[in-house]
Motif scaffolding. Structure first.
Motif, PDB file in Angstrom:
ATOM      1  N   TYR A   5      20.639  13.175 -13.793  1.00 54.74           N
ATOM      2  CA  TYR A   5      21.926  13.844 -13.868  1.00 54.74           C
ATOM      3  C   TYR A   5      21.692  15.338 -13.850  1.00 54.74           C
ATOM      4  CZ  TYR A   5      23.790   9.339 -15.175  1.00 54.74           C
ATOM      5  OH  TYR A   5      24.139   8.020 -15.169  1.00 54.74           O
ATOM      6  N   HIS A   7      23.605  18.623 -14.928  1.00 54.29           N
ATOM      7  CA  HIS A   7      24.737  19.143 -15.684  1.00 54.29           C
ATOM      8  C   HIS A   7      24.365  20.542 -16.135  1.00 54.29           C
ATOM      9  CE1 HIS A   7      28.285  19.187 -18.191  1.00 54.29           C
ATOM     10  NE2 HIS A   7      27.529  19.603 -19.201  1.00 54.29           N
ATOM     11  N   LEU A  23      28.477  13.600 -21.966  1.00 54.60           N
ATOM     12  CA  LEU A  23      27.971  14.840 -21.385  1.00 54.60           C
ATOM     13  C   LEU A  23      27.198  14.575 -20.108  1.00 54.60           C
ATOM     14  CD1 LEU A  23      27.334  17.905 -21.599  1.00 54.60           C
ATOM     15  CD2 LEU A  23      25.322  17.268 -22.904  1.00 54.60           C
ATOM     16  N   GLN A  24      26.362  13.553 -20.110  1.00 59.64           N
ATOM     17  CA  GLN A  24      25.549  13.262 -18.939  1.00 59.64           C
ATOM     18  C   GLN A  24      26.386  12.692 -17.801  1.00 59.64           C
ATOM     19  OE1 GLN A  24      22.991  10.817 -21.093  1.00 59.64           O
ATOM     20  NE2 GLN A  24      21.467  12.393 -21.460  1.00 59.64           N
ATOM     21  N   THR A  25      27.396  11.903 -18.114  1.00 56.16           N
ATOM     22  CA  THR A  25      28.207  11.325 -17.050  1.00 56.16           C
ATOM     23  C   THR A  25      29.087  12.384 -16.407  1.00 56.16           C
ATOM     24  OG1 THR A  25      29.877  10.611 -18.630  1.00 56.16           O
ATOM     25  CG2 THR A  25      28.231   8.983 -17.969  1.00 56.16           C
ATOM     26  N   ALA A  26      29.284  13.516 -17.095  1.00 59.29           N
ATOM     27  CA  ALA A  26      30.055  14.601 -16.510  1.00 59.29           C
ATOM     28  C   ALA A  26      29.267  15.281 -15.394  1.00 59.29           C
ATOM     29  CB  ALA A  26      30.422  15.614 -17.588  1.00 59.29           C
ATOM     30  N   GLY A  27      27.954  15.142 -15.396  1.00 57.34           N
ATOM     31  CA  GLY A  27      27.115  15.756 -14.378  1.00 57.34           C
ATOM     32  C   GLY A  27      27.067  14.931 -13.116  1.00 57.34           C
ATOM     33  N   GLU A  28      26.402  15.468 -12.131  1.00 52.72           N
ATOM     34  CA  GLU A  28      26.248  14.761 -10.862  1.00 52.72           C
ATOM     35  C   GLU A  28      25.001  13.901 -10.914  1.00 52.72           C
ATOM     36  OE1 GLU A  28      28.181  18.282  -8.332  1.00 52.72           O
ATOM     37  OE2 GLU A  28      26.983  18.571 -10.124  1.00 52.72           O
ATOM     38  N   ARG A  29      25.103  12.683 -10.380  1.00 49.81           N
ATOM     39  CA  ARG A  29      24.084  11.658 -10.535  1.00 49.81           C
ATOM     40  C   ARG A  29      23.336  11.432  -9.224  1.00 49.81           C
ATOM     41  NH1 ARG A  29      24.398   6.493  -9.048  1.00 49.81           N
ATOM     42  NH2 ARG A  29      23.253   4.951 -10.187  1.00 49.81           N
TER      43      ARG A  29
END
Length: 171
Positions: A5, A7, A23-29
């Motif tokens: 991720y 972020h 927080l991590q899912t808000a980033g790009e994967r």
């Protein structure tokens, strides 16, 4: 397989089975170098510099030769990251089972079922999949008076050599 991720221009690695925080899912994967290349295709190169410079132990750069080189270097550094684990909640069913199995006499299948409300096949799956395979605990299984008994044996009974439990469902 690791999942990465990005972020706030920092790369974080997670194991695919881990639960990922908000927080991590808000980033790009991304999970592959090709996915990373597709993800950063329209980003300004200044963002790639910031991502690269955020990696610990790398020499800061002001400019990459080209975007392809930047992606390759970022991917190679990302591979070196240790995956993070989700924070572990206290008082989960997993904690209850571990406490039962760490008793000197171990725990019967019936007592684990009673403590968790799980079906017998769920308990056996948890013992095999989570305790033995993921946490690398040495679990002894035997019969006592016709009843299945599980016990954590050896150094792992006191917590030595065991991998931390990243996350487990509490239902």
């Amino acid at each position: 397989m690791k999942t990465f991720y990005i972020h706030a221009n920092k790369v974080t690695a997670c194991q695919s089975q881990d639960r990922v925080s908000a927080l991590q899912t808000a980033g790009e994967r991304f999970t592959t170098e090709a996915e990373l290349a597709k993800l950063v295709a329209k980003w300004p190169t200044s963002r790639l510099h910031e991502i690269w410079n955020a990696f610990p132990g790398t020499r800061p750069v002001r400019k990459f030769t080209d975007r392809k080189t930047a992606v390759r270097r970022i991917w190679n550094e990302a591979q070196k990251l240790d995956p993070i684990s989700s924070p572990r909640r206290a008082g989960t069913k997993a904690d209850q089972i571990l406490a039962l199995l760490r008793r000197p006499s171990g725990a019967t299948l019936g007592s684990i079922i009673q403590a968790t409300g799980w079906q017998p096949h769920s308990v056996r799956g948890f013992v095999s999949g989570t305790l033995v395979k993921k946490m690398k605990l040495r679990v002894k299984s035997f019969r006592r008076n016709g009843e299945r008994v599980y016990a954590i044996r050896g150094k792992s009974a006191t917590g030595g050599r065991a991998k931390p439990l990243a996350s487990t469902a509490s239902t």
